[in-house]
Design a protein around this motif. Sequence first.
Motif, PDB file in Angstrom:
ATOM      1  N   GLY A  43     -12.987   5.529  -4.482  1.00  0.00           N
ATOM      2  CA  GLY A  43     -13.046   4.097  -4.219  1.00  0.00           C
ATOM      3  C   GLY A  43     -11.859   3.359  -4.817  1.00  0.00           C
ATOM      4  N   GLN A  44     -11.454   3.754  -6.015  1.00  0.00           N
ATOM      5  CA  GLN A  44     -10.302   3.112  -6.642  1.00  0.00           C
ATOM      6  C   GLN A  44      -9.029   3.386  -5.858  1.00  0.00           C
ATOM      7  N   SER A  45      -8.864   4.602  -5.374  1.00  0.00           N
ATOM      8  CA  SER A  45      -7.659   4.910  -4.598  1.00  0.00           C
ATOM      9  C   SER A  45      -7.677   4.161  -3.264  1.00  0.00           C
ATOM     10  N   ASN A  46      -8.849   4.053  -2.633  1.00  0.00           N
ATOM     11  CA  ASN A  46      -8.942   3.281  -1.388  1.00  0.00           C
ATOM     12  C   ASN A  46      -8.638   1.807  -1.628  1.00  0.00           C
ATOM     13  N   TYR A  47      -9.105   1.278  -2.734  1.00  0.00           N
ATOM     14  CA  TYR A  47      -8.850  -0.119  -3.070  1.00  0.00           C
ATOM     15  C   TYR A  47      -7.358  -0.362  -3.264  1.00  0.00           C
ATOM     16  N   SER A  48      -6.690   0.533  -3.944  1.00  0.00           N
ATOM     17  CA  SER A  48      -5.251   0.349  -4.162  1.00  0.00           C
ATOM     18  C   SER A  48      -4.487   0.452  -2.845  1.00  0.00           C
ATOM     19  N   ILE A  49      -4.920   1.321  -1.943  1.00  0.00           N
ATOM     20  CA  ILE A  49      -4.269   1.420  -0.635  1.00  0.00           C
ATOM     21  C   ILE A  49      -4.445   0.124   0.150  1.00  0.00           C
ATOM     22  N   VAL A  50      -5.633  -0.474   0.094  1.00  0.00           N
ATOM     23  CA  VAL A  50      -5.884  -1.731   0.805  1.00  0.00           C
ATOM     24  C   VAL A  50      -5.036  -2.855   0.222  1.00  0.00           C
ATOM     25  N   VAL A  51      -4.931  -2.922  -1.093  1.00  0.00           N
ATOM     26  CA  VAL A  51      -4.139  -3.971  -1.725  1.00  0.00           C
ATOM     27  C   VAL A  51      -2.675  -3.838  -1.341  1.00  0.00           C
ATOM     28  N   VAL A  52      -2.131  -2.629  -1.385  1.00  0.00           N
ATOM     29  CA  VAL A  52      -0.736  -2.410  -1.005  1.00  0.00           C
ATOM     30  C   VAL A  52      -0.533  -2.770   0.464  1.00  0.00           C
ATOM     31  N   GLY A  53      -1.475  -2.429   1.320  1.00  0.00           N
ATOM     32  CA  GLY A  53      -1.377  -2.761   2.736  1.00  0.00           C
ATOM     33  C   GLY A  53      -1.376  -4.258   2.976  1.00  0.00           C
ATOM     34  N   LEU A  54      -2.247  -4.983   2.276  1.00  0.00           N
ATOM     35  CA  LEU A  54      -2.294  -6.441   2.441  1.00  0.00           C
ATOM     36  C   LEU A  54      -1.013  -7.103   1.943  1.00  0.00           C
ATOM     37  N   ILE A  55      -0.484  -6.639   0.836  1.00  0.00           N
ATOM     38  CA  ILE A  55       0.773  -7.194   0.319  1.00  0.00           C
ATOM     39  C   ILE A  55       1.908  -6.913   1.299  1.00  0.00           C
ATOM     40  N   GLY A  56       1.941  -5.713   1.858  1.00  0.00           N
ATOM     41  CA  GLY A  56       2.965  -5.371   2.841  1.00  0.00           C
ATOM     42  C   GLY A  56       2.847  -6.212   4.100  1.00  0.00           C
ATOM     43  N   LEU A  57       1.634  -6.418   4.561  1.00  0.00           N
ATOM     44  CA  LEU A  57       1.402  -7.238   5.749  1.00  0.00           C
ATOM     45  C   LEU A  57       1.836  -8.679   5.502  1.00  0.00           C
ATOM     46  N   ALA A  58       1.533  -9.206   4.333  1.00  0.00           N
ATOM     47  CA  ALA A  58       1.957 -10.569   3.995  1.00  0.00           C
ATOM     48  C   ALA A  58       3.473 -10.656   3.932  1.00  0.00           C
ATOM     49  N   ALA A  59       4.125  -9.648   3.360  1.00  0.00           N
ATOM     50  CA  ALA A  59       5.588  -9.648   3.275  1.00  0.00           C
ATOM     51  C   ALA A  59       6.205  -9.608   4.668  1.00  0.00           C
ATOM     52  N   ILE A  60       5.647  -8.806   5.551  1.00  0.00           N
ATOM     53  CA  ILE A  60       6.168  -8.736   6.927  1.00  0.00           C
ATOM     54  C   ILE A  60       5.964 -10.079   7.628  1.00  0.00           C
ATOM     55  N   GLY A  61       4.810 -10.696   7.447  1.00  0.00           N
ATOM     56  CA  GLY A  61       4.528 -11.990   8.061  1.00  0.00           C
ATOM     57  C   GLY A  61       5.482 -13.066   7.588  1.00  0.00           C
ATOM     58  N   PHE A  62       5.704 -13.138   6.269  1.00  0.00           N
ATOM     59  CA  PHE A  62       6.631 -14.135   5.741  1.00  0.00           C
ATOM     60  C   PHE A  62       8.049 -13.850   6.190  1.00  0.00           C
ATOM     61  N   GLY A  63       8.416 -12.590   6.260  1.00  0.00           N
ATOM     62  CA  GLY A  63       9.757 -12.227   6.709  1.00  0.00           C
ATOM     63  C   GLY A  63       9.988 -12.607   8.165  1.00  0.00           C
ATOM     64  N   LEU A  64       9.018 -12.328   9.012  1.00  0.00           N
ATOM     65  CA  LEU A  64       9.147 -12.702  10.427  1.00  0.00           C
ATOM     66  C   LEU A  64       9.200 -14.215  10.600  1.00  0.00           C
ATOM     67  N   ARG A  65       8.401 -14.916   9.803  1.00  0.00           N
ATOM     68  CA  ARG A  65       8.424 -16.384   9.880  1.00  0.00           C
ATOM     69  C   ARG A  65       9.797 -16.919   9.469  1.00  0.00           C
ATOM     70  N   ALA A  66      10.377 -16.313   8.441  1.00  0.00           N
ATOM     71  CA  ALA A  66      11.694 -16.757   7.988  1.00  0.00           C
ATOM     72  C   ALA A  66      12.755 -16.459   9.061  1.00  0.00           C
ATOM     73  N   ILE A  67      12.663 -15.310   9.700  1.00  0.00           N
ATOM     74  CA  ILE A  67      13.642 -14.948  10.747  1.00  0.00           C
ATOM     75  C   ILE A  67      13.503 -15.900  11.937  1.00  0.00           C
ATOM     76  N   ILE A  68      12.260 -16.173  12.356  1.00  0.00           N
ATOM     77  CA  ILE A  68      12.044 -17.069  13.490  1.00  0.00           C
ATOM     78  C   ILE A  68      12.503 -18.489  13.140  1.00  0.00           C
ATOM     79  N   GLY A  69      12.234 -18.905  11.896  1.00  0.00           N
ATOM     80  CA  GLY A  69      12.695 -20.235  11.462  1.00  0.00           C
ATOM     81  C   GLY A  69      14.202 -20.337  11.427  1.00  0.00           C
ATOM     82  N   ALA A  70      14.890 -19.259  11.084  1.00  0.00           N
ATOM     83  CA  ALA A  70      16.363 -19.285  11.041  1.00  0.00           C
ATOM     84  C   ALA A  70      16.952 -19.278  12.439  1.00  0.00           C
TER      85      ALA A  70
END
Length: 72
Positions: A43-70
Amino acid sequence: MKYMNILKKHSAKIGVAVSTVAASGMAHAVDVSEALGNAVSSGQSNYSIVVVGLIGLAAIGFGLRAIIGAMR
């Protein structure tokens, strides 16, 4: 008195049966604690995988927003 004689006659068999049941119960308790430990670590390893995935998804979202805004 009759019950005491029966108890004396079969006391060895009863003792073996009781000790066998107690020993099997202890063996299952060890298996359960090992299973719980494995479940917690899984469960702890699954939780860490989910957290890393959510952080990565947020980073991709913010990056795409910045590219589209530019591009505007």
